[in-house]
Design a protein around this motif. Structure first.
Motif, PDB file in Angstrom:
ATOM      1  N   ALA A  11      13.961  35.957  18.806  1.00 18.73           N
ATOM      2  CA  ALA A  11      14.078  37.414  18.672  1.00 18.73           C
ATOM      3  C   ALA A  11      15.533  37.865  18.642  1.00 18.73           C
ATOM      4  CB  ALA A  11      13.331  38.121  19.793  1.00 18.73           C
ATOM      5  N   LEU A  12      16.382  37.173  19.391  1.00 16.74           N
ATOM      6  CA  LEU A  12      17.812  37.522  19.359  1.00 16.74           C
ATOM      7  C   LEU A  12      18.472  36.953  18.103  1.00 16.74           C
ATOM      8  CD1 LEU A  12      18.849  37.000  23.107  1.00 16.74           C
ATOM      9  CD2 LEU A  12      18.443  39.153  21.918  1.00 16.74           C
ATOM     10  N   GLY A  15      18.097  39.034  14.894  1.00 20.11           N
ATOM     11  CA  GLY A  15      18.924  40.247  14.874  1.00 20.11           C
ATOM     12  C   GLY A  15      20.405  39.946  15.013  1.00 20.11           C
ATOM     13  N   GLN A  16      20.742  38.640  14.858  1.00 13.06           N
ATOM     14  CA  GLN A  16      22.140  38.187  14.959  1.00 13.06           C
ATOM     15  C   GLN A  16      22.771  38.590  16.298  1.00 13.06           C
ATOM     16  OE1 GLN A  16      23.853  39.795  11.383  1.00 13.06           O
ATOM     17  NE2 GLN A  16      22.872  38.247  10.110  1.00 13.06           N
ATOM     18  N   ASP A  17      22.002  38.408  17.347  1.00 12.91           N
ATOM     19  CA  ASP A  17      22.516  38.745  18.671  1.00 12.91           C
ATOM     20  C   ASP A  17      22.789  37.527  19.531  1.00 12.91           C
ATOM     21  OD1 ASP A  17      22.618  41.710  18.858  1.00 12.91           O
ATOM     22  OD2 ASP A  17      20.550  41.502  18.221  1.00 12.91           O
ATOM     23  N   ARG A  40       7.197  32.199  12.763  1.00  8.67           N
ATOM     24  CA  ARG A  40       7.469  33.246  13.765  1.00  8.67           C
ATOM     25  C   ARG A  40       8.755  34.003  13.421  1.00  8.67           C
ATOM     26  NH1 ARG A  40       6.258  36.538  17.225  1.00  8.67           N
ATOM     27  NH2 ARG A  40       7.380  36.769  19.181  1.00  8.67           N
ATOM     28  N   ALA A  43       8.049  36.415  10.639  1.00 12.25           N
ATOM     29  CA  ALA A  43       7.301  37.589  11.113  1.00 12.25           C
ATOM     30  C   ALA A  43       8.223  38.557  11.847  1.00 12.25           C
ATOM     31  CB  ALA A  43       6.162  37.138  12.025  1.00 12.25           C
ATOM     32  N   LEU A  44       9.110  38.003  12.645  1.00 10.30           N
ATOM     33  CA  LEU A  44      10.046  38.860  13.386  1.00 10.30           C
ATOM     34  C   LEU A  44      10.985  39.604  12.431  1.00 10.30           C
ATOM     35  CD1 LEU A  44      10.943  36.636  16.453  1.00 10.30           C
ATOM     36  CD2 LEU A  44      10.256  39.035  16.593  1.00 10.30           C
ATOM     37  N   SER A  47       9.146  42.402  10.718  1.00  9.29           N
ATOM     38  CA  SER A  47       8.907  43.564  11.583  1.00  9.29           C
ATOM     39  C   SER A  47      10.193  44.368  11.760  1.00  9.29           C
ATOM     40  CB  SER A  47       8.329  43.139  12.930  1.00  9.29           C
ATOM     41  OG  SER A  47       9.289  42.459  13.694  1.00  9.29           O
ATOM     42  N   LEU A  48      11.324  43.662  11.778  1.00  9.82           N
ATOM     43  CA  LEU A  48      12.598  44.389  11.900  1.00  9.82           C
ATOM     44  C   LEU A  48      12.880  45.214  10.637  1.00  9.82           C
ATOM     45  CD1 LEU A  48      15.209  42.118  13.744  1.00  9.82           C
ATOM     46  CD2 LEU A  48      13.976  44.101  14.581  1.00  9.82           C
ATOM     47  N   ALA A  50      10.551  46.544   8.797  1.00  8.29           N
ATOM     48  CA  ALA A  50       9.670  47.715   8.928  1.00  8.29           C
ATOM     49  C   ALA A  50      10.279  48.735   9.888  1.00  8.29           C
ATOM     50  CB  ALA A  50       8.303  47.276   9.425  1.00  8.29           C
ATOM     51  N   LEU A  51      10.818  48.235  10.973  1.00 13.51           N
ATOM     52  CA  LEU A  51      11.438  49.134  11.957  1.00 13.51           C
ATOM     53  C   LEU A  51      12.590  49.911  11.316  1.00 13.51           C
ATOM     54  CD1 LEU A  51      11.712  50.018  14.968  1.00 13.51           C
ATOM     55  CD2 LEU A  51      13.283  48.107  15.275  1.00 13.51           C
ATOM     56  N   GLY A  52      13.329  49.217  10.461  1.00 17.09           N
ATOM     57  CA  GLY A  52      14.472  49.852   9.802  1.00 17.09           C
ATOM     58  C   GLY A  52      14.068  50.946   8.830  1.00 17.09           C
ATOM     59  N   SER A  53      12.777  51.013   8.516  1.00 11.65           N
ATOM     60  CA  SER A  53      12.337  52.056   7.576  1.00 11.65           C
ATOM     61  C   SER A  53      12.265  53.431   8.245  1.00 11.65           C
ATOM     62  CB  SER A  53      10.968  51.711   6.987  1.00 11.65           C
ATOM     63  OG  SER A  53       9.982  51.848   7.982  1.00 11.65           O
ATOM     64  N   LEU A  54      12.412  53.444   9.562  1.00 10.01           N
ATOM     65  CA  LEU A  54      12.421  54.748  10.244  1.00 10.01           C
ATOM     66  C   LEU A  54      13.625  55.543   9.764  1.00 10.01           C
ATOM     67  CD1 LEU A  54      11.566  54.423  14.033  1.00 10.01           C
ATOM     68  CD2 LEU A  54      10.294  55.548  12.242  1.00 10.01           C
TER      69      LEU A  54
END
Lengths: 146, 207
Positions: A11-12, A15-17, A40, A43-44, A47-48, A50-54
């Motif tokens: 998950a990190l 997101g390049q964390d 996995r 999928a992550l 989803s990111l 999709a989240l960015g479409s906000l």
């Protein structure tokens, strides 16, 4: 790196964390060869996306800065008459006095009156008002007056 | 209420930080001047951060007018507490901390109000009123509404980190400063938030 370790960091990673370059490379290699972790990671990432479409929230164009209104409110608060703050102080002091007075009165009421000893050891014993009856042993204390 | 035009600012890239070294030094000087009574110095700080603050607050408060009121209130509180500010710390995270807390309080109150409202009146209206000023791209709005619903299902402590990192592009160290937590905690919460979002997002598709 096993799948358990990889899953903790995926998950990190997506997101390049992740900051440790060695860890990043190890994870990248694992994801490349492990279908489960690869799936996995996909999928992550999806989803990111999709989240960015906000949408970015609509805000006022800050050509009209907030500052004039903020400054006006600061000035309004500063120009409140000092009377008001001193009134608050006097009211607080009055309230405090009431509390202290009330507390003292309550303590005074609830404290039982201290029973002073009828006779102190050094006090001379008063002579009895009535002569002792025959055969009576004097206790040294005056009898109660009927 | 002001009658300013509304614009949609350009999205923030994820590698942007809320302040660099120069700003940090400049902030400290401006705070010191404002403390000494130079109100204009505080005005420079307001102008420096208002746009970003409005964006962040807007992530939690979808009403632009309410977001603006909260941004103003944030600056007022900051001004009134300047004496309490520790100059060894950075100004921006402190500002955003106050702003985020105000926005969250407002969001919680609104949520409670909506719950009470929906308890008494079963209302099928959308929670997010459409803005007549914007065009009506139904598909993207539906997608956005779905994303929003999924985000709202994530517990607040994780959602907050997800929004600040993945939507607002704050670094994990900045988020740690804003939320007054250790960076390791923030990184753990971020991973948890992304995992939960992905899980809820996939579950939504399989329904």
């Amino acid at each position: 790196m096993n799948c358990g370790e990889a899953q903790q960091e995926l998950a990190l990673w997506v997101g390049q964390d992740l900051t440790d370059p060695v860890r990043i490379e190890t994870l990248r290699r694992h994801v490349a060869i492990c279908p489960v972790c690869g799936q996995r990671a996909k999928a992550l990432k999806a989803s990111l996306v999709a989240l960015g479409s906000l949408e970015v929230p609509q805000t006022y164009d800050t050509i009209d800065s907030l500052w004039p209104e903020v400054e006006a409110r600061i000035m309004a608060r500063q120009s409140q008459p000092p009377m008001r703050s001193s009134l608050v102080i006097w009211a607080a002091l009055g309230l405090l006095s009431l509390v202290i007075l009330g507390g003292t009165a309550w303590m005074w009421r609830t404290t039982p009156p201290s029973a002073a000893p009828a006779v102190t050891p050094n006090e001379p014993v008063a002579p009895p008002l009535y002569p002792p009856s025959p055969g009576h042993q004097s206790s040294g204390i005056s009898p109660a007056i009927p | 209420m002001r009658t300013a035009t509304r614009v949609t600012p350009t999205p923030m890239t994820t590698d942007q930080t809320i302040l660099d070294g120069d700003d940090r030094a400049g902030d400290a000087r401006l705070v010191e001047e404002a403390r000494r009574g130079q109100r204009d110095s505080f005005g420079v700080l307001v102008r420096r951060y208002e746009r970003r603050l409005l964006r962040v607050i807007g992530r939690f408060v979808r009403d632009a007018d309410a977001a603006e009121d909260l941004a103003q209130e944030t600056f007022l509180r900051v001004y009134e507490r300047l004496e309490q500010f520790d100059p060894s710390r950075r100004f921006a995270p402190w500002l955003f901390q106050i702003g985020v807390n105000l926005a969250l309080d407002y969001h919680r109150k609104q949520k409670r109000r909506r719950k009470i409202w929906s308890f008494f009146f079963s209302d099928s209206r959308s929670e997010r009123p459409l803005d007549p000023a914007t065009p009506d791209p139904r598909e993207s709005q539906e997608l956005e509404a779905e994303v929003r619903q999924v985000v709202d299902r994530i517990p607040e402590q994780f959602r907050l980190v997800l929004i600040l990192r993945d939507l607002e592009g704050f670094s994990t160290s900045e988020i740690a400063a804003i939320l007054d937590r250790k960076e390791a905690t923030i990184r753990w919460r971020l991973a948890e938030a992304r995992n939960r979002f992905q899980e809820f997002w996939e579950r939504r598709l399989t329904k």
